[in-house]
Scaffold this active site. Structure first.
Site, short mmCIF file in Angstrom:
data_model
loop_
_atom_site.label_atom_id
_atom_site.label_comp_id
_atom_site.label_asym_id
_atom_site.label_seq_id
_atom_site.Cartn_x
_atom_site.Cartn_y
_atom_site.Cartn_z
N ASP A 11 0.84 -1.19 0.00
CA ASP A 11 0.00 0.00 0.00
C ASP A 11 0.88 1.24 0.00
O ASP A 11 2.07 1.18 0.33
CB ASP A 11 -0.89 -0.05 1.25
CG ASP A 11 -1.70 1.21 1.46
OD1 ASP A 11 -2.34 1.67 0.50
OD2 ASP A 11 -1.67 1.74 2.59
N ASP A 41 -0.39 5.13 0.93
CA ASP A 41 -0.70 6.06 2.00
C ASP A 41 -0.80 5.35 3.35
O ASP A 41 -1.58 4.41 3.51
CB ASP A 41 -2.01 6.79 1.71
CG ASP A 41 -1.88 7.74 0.53
OD1 ASP A 41 -0.81 8.36 0.40
OD2 ASP A 41 -2.84 7.86 -0.26
N LYS A 46 -8.68 -4.83 -3.25
CA LYS A 46 -7.26 -5.05 -3.55
C LYS A 46 -6.92 -6.54 -3.64
O LYS A 46 -5.94 -6.91 -4.30
CB LYS A 46 -6.38 -4.38 -2.50
CG LYS A 46 -6.38 -2.86 -2.56
CD LYS A 46 -5.37 -2.28 -1.59
CE LYS A 46 -5.43 -0.78 -1.54
NZ LYS A 46 -4.43 -0.21 -0.59
N ASP A 102 -2.11 -1.19 5.97
CA ASP A 102 -2.41 -0.54 7.24
C ASP A 102 -3.90 -0.35 7.52
O ASP A 102 -4.26 -0.09 8.67
CB ASP A 102 -1.73 0.82 7.31
CG ASP A 102 -2.42 1.87 6.44
OD1 ASP A 102 -2.63 1.60 5.23
OD2 ASP A 102 -2.77 2.94 6.96
N ASP A 151 -6.98 -2.65 2.86
CA ASP A 151 -5.88 -3.59 2.64
C ASP A 151 -6.20 -5.00 3.13
O ASP A 151 -5.39 -5.92 2.92
CB ASP A 151 -4.62 -3.10 3.37
CG ASP A 151 -4.11 -1.78 2.85
OD1 ASP A 151 -4.05 -1.62 1.61
OD2 ASP A 151 -3.80 -0.89 3.67
#
Length: 226
Positions: free
Chosen positions: A9, A11, A150, A173, A177
Site C-alpha cells: 500500500d 498512504d 485489492k 495498514d 488492505d
C-alpha cells in the site's frame, strides 16, 4: 517458503502521517530483487508517478483493485463498477453534503472527502440494495463495488505477471488492505495499522508508517523470505 513479489500500500504504509514519502521505505524497496506492486486506493496516474519516483515501475493495483496494470504504457485492466457507485452516490447526496475527490480521473469508484457523517451514510447504504460498500481509509471515503477490492486486484495482477497470489508478500495498514493481506501468501501490518488489520497479519512491525515498512523489509530479507 520463498516469495517472488511484494505488494505494498502507499498512504499510511510507505508514507509518513503527513503523506510525505518515507525515503527509508523507498530505499528498502529499491533493495529488493523481486517485483514490487503498488496497491493503492488512489488513482492510476498518481500510482504511476509514485512508482516512477520510487523506482519500482510499473506493476500497479489502483482504485482499490478497480484498475490493474503491469506497465507504464500498457493498457490497464479496468472493472465496470462505477455505474452502481454512481447510483449509491446519487442516493447519499440527497442526505449529506458530499465532496467528490478526483472525479475527472476516477474510473471505477467514487471517492469523497471525509467531512460528513460516515457512520450515518453507511447505515443508510446498508439498508439499500446497491452492490457497493462504503469504507473510510482515514484519508478519504470510498464508494466501491462490493465485488472489487485489492484482493481481487492481486488475483488479476498475479495472473498477468505469471505468478500465484501465494507468491506475494503484502504490506498494509487500513480497511482497504484487508483482502490484499488475506489473499497474499504472507501478510504484514505496519505499526499504525488498524487492530483488525494486525489481527490477520503474519508479521506486525513495531515501527509505524514508512518506518514500519522499512523494518518489515529488513525482517523479510534477514529471514531470506524472497
Amino acid at each position: 517458503m520463498k516469495f517472488k513479489a511484494l505488494a505494498v500500500d502507499i498512504d499510511g504504509t510507505i508514507t509518513h502521517l503527513d503523506r510525505s514519502l518515507s525515503l527509508e521505505a523507498v530505499a528498502k524497496l529499491r533493495l529488493l530483487d523481486v517485483p514490487v506492486v503498488l496497491a493503492t486506493g488512489n488513482i492510476l496516474c498518481y500510482a504511476k508517478a509514485a512508482s516512477k519516483m520510487i523506482g519500482v515501475c510499473c506493476n500497479i493495483i489502483a482504485e482499490n483493485g478497480g484498475i490493474v496494470t503491469t506497465g507504464f504504457d500498457s493498457e490497464p485492466v479496468m472493472s465496470d463498477g462505477i455505474g452502481e457507485c454512481q447510483k449509491a452516490y446519487d442516493f447519499l447526496v440527497n442526505e449529506f453534503d458530499l465532496t467528490k475527490l478526483d472525479p475527472v480521473h476516477r474510473r471505477t469508484e467514487i471517492v469523497l472527502r471525509n467531512d460528513f457523517d460516515f457512520a450515518g451514510a453507511k447505515r443508510l447504504l446498508d439498508d439499500q440494495d446497491f452492490d457497493v460498500e462504503i469504507i473510510d481509509t482515514h484519508f478519504a471515503v470510498h464508494i466501491k463495488s462490493s465485488r472489487i477490492n485489492k484482493g481481487t486486484g492481486l488475483l488479476k495482477i498475479a495472473e498477468l505477471m505469471g505468478l500465484k497470489p501465494s507468491d506475494f508478500v503484502a504490506i498494509g495498514d487500513s480497511i482497504n488492505d484487508v483482502e490484499l493481506l488475506e489473499t497474499a501468501g504472507f501478510a504484514v501490518a505496519v505499526g499504525n495499522a488498524d487492530d483488525f488489520v494486525k489481527d490477520i497479519a503474519d508479521y506486525v512491525a513495531k515501527g509505524s508508517y514508512g518506518d514500519g515498512t522499512a523494518e518489515a523489509i529488513d525482517y523479510l530479507l534477514s529471514e531470506k523470505m524472497f
